[in-house]
Design an enzyme around this catalytic site. Structure first.
Site, PDB file in Angstrom:
ATOM      1  CG  ASP A   1      30.812   5.054 -20.909  1.00 18.23           C
ATOM      2  OD1 ASP A   1      30.136   4.892 -21.945  1.00 18.23           O
ATOM      3  OD2 ASP A   1      31.136   4.114 -20.162  1.00 18.23           O
TER       4      ASP A   1
ATOM      5  CG  ASP B   1      25.810   1.115 -20.311  1.00 20.49           C
ATOM      6  OD1 ASP B   1      24.812   1.476 -19.660  1.00 20.49           O
ATOM      7  OD2 ASP B   1      25.779   0.904 -21.538  1.00 20.49           O
TER       8      ASP B   1
ATOM      9  CG  ASP C   1      33.341   1.479 -17.764  1.00 23.37           C
ATOM     10  OD1 ASP C   1      33.425   0.235 -17.855  1.00 23.37           O
ATOM     11  OD2 ASP C   1      32.678   2.161 -18.559  1.00 23.37           O
TER      12      ASP C   1
END
Length: 224
Positions: free
Chosen positions: A7, A9, A182
């Protein structure tokens, strides 16, 4: 194939590039700062809650781009990279990507942010393979605010990675896969890979990871 999926961001970047791009456009006078900030914050809250309508968001997020045109958009993104993104890239994140590359792994960034914002960011990490929200283009060749194909968000990330594998004649059984993220929004892909790594995880993902015995990696402190 050994496959390392990332991922973007708050995983490789300590910022949300989509949100930061929106803020940047207000600083250069493309949008009304008060009205845009209110809508941007609303969408960001929906994203964190897992209730984002990505089609509505992409129309909103690309509205200024559509009005500015390709040349102005490209120049603005160069400034965005220089002033916002590159200063935010952390050596720990670069080192993690490089370790996988040096091990011979196929490295792919898989993000729910659109391709216009993220393609240059993937390049800054030295990653050629990007799965991002693809944008439709109108007869003039410029984006029209709609999404092309399956958006790479939530369960859509699984579908898009499967498309990426199929294009190479592969399936999940043909790869040993790791995914760093995250966000609880990425739970579907976390459950699909061989080695899920909760990276700088939000509170909900941290709890899930702890309960399931998944690796937790606090790569760097988050900033909003």
């Amino acid at each position: 194939m050994t496959l390392a999926l990332f991922d973007l961001d708050h995983t490789l970047l300590p910022i949300d590039s989509d949100y930061a791009w929106g803020v940047f456009t207000t600083t250069i006078g493309w949008t009304d700062p008060v009205a845009f900030a209110q809508r941007n914050d609303e969408f960001f809250a929906h994203y964190k809650a897992g209730t984002l309508d990505i089609h509505d968001y992409v129309r909103f997020a690309t509205d200024a781009l559509r009005q500015q045109g390709a040349a102005n958009a490209a120049q603005a993104h160069d400034r965005f990279m220089d002033t916002v993104v590159r200063p935010a890239i952390r050596p720990e994140a670069l080192a993690l990507v490089r370790r996988h590359q040096q091990a011979g792994d196929a490295v792919v960034i898989v993000t729910a942010t659109n391709e216009f914002v993220t393609r240059p960011i993937a390049g800054a990490f030295g990653v050629d393979e990007l799965i991002a929200v693809e944008l439709e283009r109108g007869p003039d060749g410029w984006i029209n605010g709609e999404i092309r194909g399956v958006p790479s968000a939530r369960e859509g990330k699984v579908a898009r990675v499967e498309q990426w594998l199929a294009a190479r004649g592969l399936g999940w059984r043909d790869v040993e896969s790791t995914f760093y993220t995250d966000s609880i929004n990425d739970l579907a892909l976390m459950e699909k890979v061989d080695h899920p790594v909760a990276t700088n995880p939000d509170d909900r993902l941290r709890a899930v990871a702890a309960g399931r015995g998944w690796r937790i990696l606090d790569l760097f402190p988050k900033i909003s």
